[in-house]
Design a protein around this motif. Structure first.
Motif, PDB file in Angstrom:
ATOM      1  N   LYS A 450       0.861  -1.183   0.000  1.00 16.31           N
ATOM      2  CA  LYS A 450       0.000   0.000   0.000  1.00 16.31           C
ATOM      3  C   LYS A 450       0.896   1.231   0.000  1.00 16.31           C
ATOM      4  CE  LYS A 450      -3.839  -2.220   2.402  1.00 16.31           C
ATOM      5  NZ  LYS A 450      -4.712  -2.229   3.603  1.00 16.31           N
ATOM      6  N   ILE A 451       0.707   2.073  -0.994  1.00 15.93           N
ATOM      7  CA  ILE A 451       1.571   3.241  -1.161  1.00 15.93           C
ATOM      8  C   ILE A 451       0.785   4.515  -0.899  1.00 15.93           C
ATOM      9  CG2 ILE A 451       2.879   4.619  -2.828  1.00 15.93           C
ATOM     10  CD1 ILE A 451       3.754   2.067  -4.144  1.00 15.93           C
ATOM     11  N   ASN A 452       1.382   5.356  -0.091  1.00 16.09           N
ATOM     12  CA  ASN A 452       0.831   6.693   0.103  1.00 16.09           C
ATOM     13  C   ASN A 452       1.387   7.574  -1.015  1.00 16.09           C
ATOM     14  OD1 ASN A 452      -0.133   9.129   0.975  1.00 16.09           O
ATOM     15  ND2 ASN A 452       1.289   9.321   2.698  1.00 16.09           N
ATOM     16  N   SER A 453       0.587   7.752  -2.065  1.00 23.49           N
ATOM     17  CA  SER A 453       1.071   8.445  -3.262  1.00 23.49           C
ATOM     18  C   SER A 453       1.085   9.959  -3.047  1.00 23.49           C
ATOM     19  CB  SER A 453       0.212   8.092  -4.475  1.00 23.49           C
ATOM     20  OG  SER A 453      -1.148   8.327  -4.194  1.00 23.49           O
ATOM     21  N   LYS A 454       1.961  10.374  -2.146  1.00 21.05           N
ATOM     22  CA  LYS A 454       2.103  11.789  -1.824  1.00 21.05           C
ATOM     23  C   LYS A 454       2.745  12.527  -3.000  1.00 21.05           C
ATOM     24  CE  LYS A 454       4.972  13.626   1.489  1.00 21.05           C
ATOM     25  NZ  LYS A 454       5.550  13.643   2.830  1.00 21.05           N
ATOM     26  N   LYS A 455       2.248  13.724  -3.289  1.00 26.20           N
ATOM     27  CA  LYS A 455       2.784  14.508  -4.396  1.00 26.20           C
ATOM     28  C   LYS A 455       4.206  14.969  -4.079  1.00 26.20           C
ATOM     29  CE  LYS A 455      -1.599  16.224  -6.203  1.00 26.20           C
ATOM     30  NZ  LYS A 455      -2.413  17.423  -6.513  1.00 26.20           N
ATOM     31  N   LYS A 456       4.952  15.217  -5.153  1.00 31.21           N
ATOM     32  CA  LYS A 456       6.314  15.711  -4.969  1.00 31.21           C
ATOM     33  C   LYS A 456       6.291  17.095  -4.337  1.00 31.21           C
ATOM     34  CE  LYS A 456       8.244  12.978  -8.747  1.00 31.21           C
ATOM     35  NZ  LYS A 456       8.870  12.987 -10.078  1.00 31.21           N
ATOM     36  N   ASN A 457       7.328  17.380  -3.585  1.00 33.95           N
ATOM     37  CA  ASN A 457       7.427  18.650  -2.877  1.00 33.95           C
ATOM     38  C   ASN A 457       7.536  19.812  -3.872  1.00 33.95           C
ATOM     39  OD1 ASN A 457       8.854  20.916  -1.553  1.00 33.95           O
ATOM     40  ND2 ASN A 457       8.792  19.566   0.224  1.00 33.95           N
ATOM     41  N   GLU A 458       6.531  20.686  -3.867  1.00 36.35           N
ATOM     42  CA  GLU A 458       6.486  21.771  -4.846  1.00 36.35           C
ATOM     43  C   GLU A 458       7.651  22.744  -4.681  1.00 36.35           C
ATOM     44  OE1 GLU A 458       2.792  23.794  -5.159  1.00 36.35           O
ATOM     45  OE2 GLU A 458       1.635  21.948  -5.452  1.00 36.35           O
ATOM     46  N   LYS A 459       8.008  23.032  -3.443  1.00 36.41           N
ATOM     47  CA  LYS A 459       9.125  23.961  -3.203  1.00 36.41           C
ATOM     48  C   LYS A 459      10.423  23.384  -3.775  1.00 36.41           C
ATOM     49  CE  LYS A 459      11.483  26.602   0.427  1.00 36.41           C
ATOM     50  NZ  LYS A 459      12.793  26.403  -0.192  1.00 36.41           N
ATOM     51  N   PHE A 460      10.642  22.110  -3.511  1.00 34.60           N
ATOM     52  CA  PHE A 460      11.846  21.464  -4.037  1.00 34.60           C
ATOM     53  C   PHE A 460      11.819  21.461  -5.563  1.00 34.60           C
ATOM     54  CE2 PHE A 460      13.895  17.483  -5.515  1.00 34.60           C
ATOM     55  CZ  PHE A 460      15.192  17.807  -5.203  1.00 34.60           C
ATOM     56  N   GLU A 461      10.655  21.159  -6.134  1.00 36.60           N
ATOM     57  CA  GLU A 461      10.520  21.132  -7.591  1.00 36.60           C
ATOM     58  C   GLU A 461      10.850  22.505  -8.199  1.00 36.60           C
ATOM     59  OE1 GLU A 461       9.411  18.390  -9.756  1.00 36.60           O
ATOM     60  OE2 GLU A 461      10.213  17.478  -7.951  1.00 36.60           O
ATOM     61  N   ASN A 462      10.325  23.549  -7.578  1.00 34.44           N
ATOM     62  CA  ASN A 462      10.567  24.907  -8.075  1.00 34.44           C
ATOM     63  C   ASN A 462      12.037  25.297  -7.937  1.00 34.44           C
ATOM     64  OD1 ASN A 462       7.890  25.332  -8.805  1.00 34.44           O
ATOM     65  ND2 ASN A 462       7.335  26.094  -6.762  1.00 34.44           N
TER      66      ASN A 462
END
Length: 496
Positions: A450-462
């Motif tokens: 079971k995976i918690n499909s958390k979104k990628k960190n927007e701050k890190f992405e930016n």
């Protein structure tokens, strides 16, 4: 027996007291422990520590002993001071026992050609041996002869290490758990946040000890080696179980399978189930693999710029996992056309570069192979030398074994890789070694994930966007094979 001249000439070459001196020490221990017990009892009755009163009290007791012996005889002295005499004999017995055990151990060593060593100290779980004064240290001989001694005397599994300059420390431990001993145990019960569960090793006290390594200290390069049927696939499942449990630390997971895609299919299905946008699979298409590797190469270089700009040493999160299942199928490939040869050369070049340069960038590179030598595997010396974490399963050839792990550590641990059962392995992590057995992980273990499909960190992405754009601008794309325009217009390659 040859004597070594010490200051008082009282010891033999093994550090043991000689004849008459032993008797003298025994009498000294008997008398001093008797007097010591008198002193302890006097302190207890006086309820204070006054050396002047204590000394005069002991003198009085000694005079009293003399008086009783003159009037009533020695038997009466024994009756009166039975407790103190008993304590004296207990200390004396312990000393004699130590002498005898040292002599017995010395005889064992001599019987197996190790007469130039003596027992320096007995530990709770082993011994410390030291070279006799004037003799030379022959560590290889000790390893070989001591292994014979442990087998002949059924002394059990042991771990041998150098101790100071002229010593050897031997610690006895429980053997690696058998399949039967861990049957029925489930990996999910041993998952820990932030850690990779490796399996079980024998403990020095416990029969089995769960072995972990933290994800932050897990090296960037990881090899699974051994012949077919030795347990590589099960170990890979074992590793992936921990990674999926710690999926919040994953930036992306890439599974490259050039054996028909059978191994990668479950992970493709996992991505379809959870839609994480973090799990990618690549099968039997070298051009697509090349494009993927270009993207990873760009990410590696961009992350290095990020670290430099933020004055950081390494990534401790947002890990990029890359699994090469049977890397020989990827590296040891004979190209048929000019374009194929170019792509194959670039694949090798980028893979080698990632192993050499991605240590700080948060990459975790895993590969499985049956052989570690360059012939027949395509693994270059650069890849081999930069493979820090090595897991070796059952392997029949000495060349194959010692290309992974040196001979000396295996002899120190008393391990024969040729006799490994399914799931048993030796792990080398830089200068550390572990003998471990994995739990059985069924091929369909993915259905329980079971995976918690958390979104990628927007701050890190930016933050990363700037460094990726800089890297893409300067990257040497190959027009006609994979151009910058192809990279930017394909959403599977464009990180933004």
């Amino acid at each position: 027996m040859t004597k070594v001249k010490y200051e008082f000439g009282s010891y033999d070459k093994f550090g043991n007291l000689n004849g008459a001196y032993v008797v003298g020490v025994i009498l000294f221990i008997l008398i001093s422990s008797f007097i010591f017990s008198l002193a302890i009892f006097k302190i207890y009755y006086l309820q204070e520590l006054n050396f002047k009163i204590l000394f005069s009290s002991i003198i009085s007791e000694i005079k009293n002993i003399y008086f009783i012996s003159k009037v009533s005889g020695f038997i009466e002295v024994v009756k009166t001071y039975i407790l103190h005499i008993s304590l004296g004999f207990i200390f004396t017995f312990l000393y004699i026992k130590t002498i005898i055990s040292k002599k017995i151990e010395q005889r064992k060593l001599a019987n197996f050609g190790l007469e130039n060593y003596y027992l320096k100290k007995k530990l709770k779980d082993g011994y410390i041996y030291e070279v006799v004064a004037g003799e030379t240290m022959e560590y290889d001989k000790f390893l070989k002869q001591f292994e014979n001694m442990t087998q002949r005397n059924k002394m059990g599994s042991c771990e041998i290490k150098r101790y100071n300059k002229l010593g050897v420390m031997v610690r006895f431990k429980n053997p690696t758990p058998s399949i039967e001993e861990i049957k029925g145990l489930s990996p999910k019960d041993y998952m820990k946040k932030g850690y990779l569960f490796l399996g079980f090793e024998g403990g020095f006290k416990e029969k089995r000890v769960a072995k972990y390594i933290s994800l932050s200290s897990l090296p960037h390069s990881f090899a699974l080696l051994g012949t077919s049927g030795g347990g590589k696939s099960n170990t890979l499942n074992h590793v992936l179980f921990s990674i999926f449990y710690n999926f919040d630390t994953v930036y992306e997971l890439n599974f490259i399978d050039f054996k028909g895609g059978v191994e990668s299919q479950p992970y493709e299905n996992l991505e379809k189930r959870f839609k994480t946008n973090k799990i990618f699979t690549y099968t039997d298409n070298r051009k697509e693999l090349y494009k993927k590797l270009v993207r990873l190469d760009i990410m590696n270089k961009a992350r290095q710029k990020f670290l430099k700009a933020h004055n950081k040493k390494k990534f401790t999160n947002y890990y990029i996992y890359v699994f090469f299942d049977e890397i020989a199928e990827i590296l040891d490939y004979k190209a048929n056309t000019k374009e194929e040869k170019f792509i194959q050369d670039k694949i090798k070049e980028i893979i080698e570069s990632l192993f050499r340069t991605s240590r700080s960038s948060g990459f975790k590179l895993f590969y499985a192979t049956q052989i570690f030598t360059s012939v027949g595997s395509g693994i270059t010396n650069s890849i081999k030398n930069n493979t820090i974490f090595r897991i070796l399963h059952k392997t029949e050839s000495d060349e194959g074994i010692h290309s992974v792990i040196d001979k000396e550590p295996l002899e120190e641990m008393g391990i024969n890789v040729k006799e490994f059962g399914v799931g048993e392995m030796i792990i080398k992590n830089e200068s550390e070694y572990y003998n471990v057995r994995t739990l059985y992980v069924p091929d369909n273990f993915i259905k329980d994930i079971k995976i918690n499909s958390k979104k990628k960190n927007e701050k890190f992405e930016n933050d990363m966007k700037k460094y990726i754009e800089e890297t893409v601008k300067d990257y040497p794309f190959e027009e006609g094979v994979f151009s910058k325009e192809d990279y930017l217009k394909n959403k599977n390659y464009n990180l933004q």
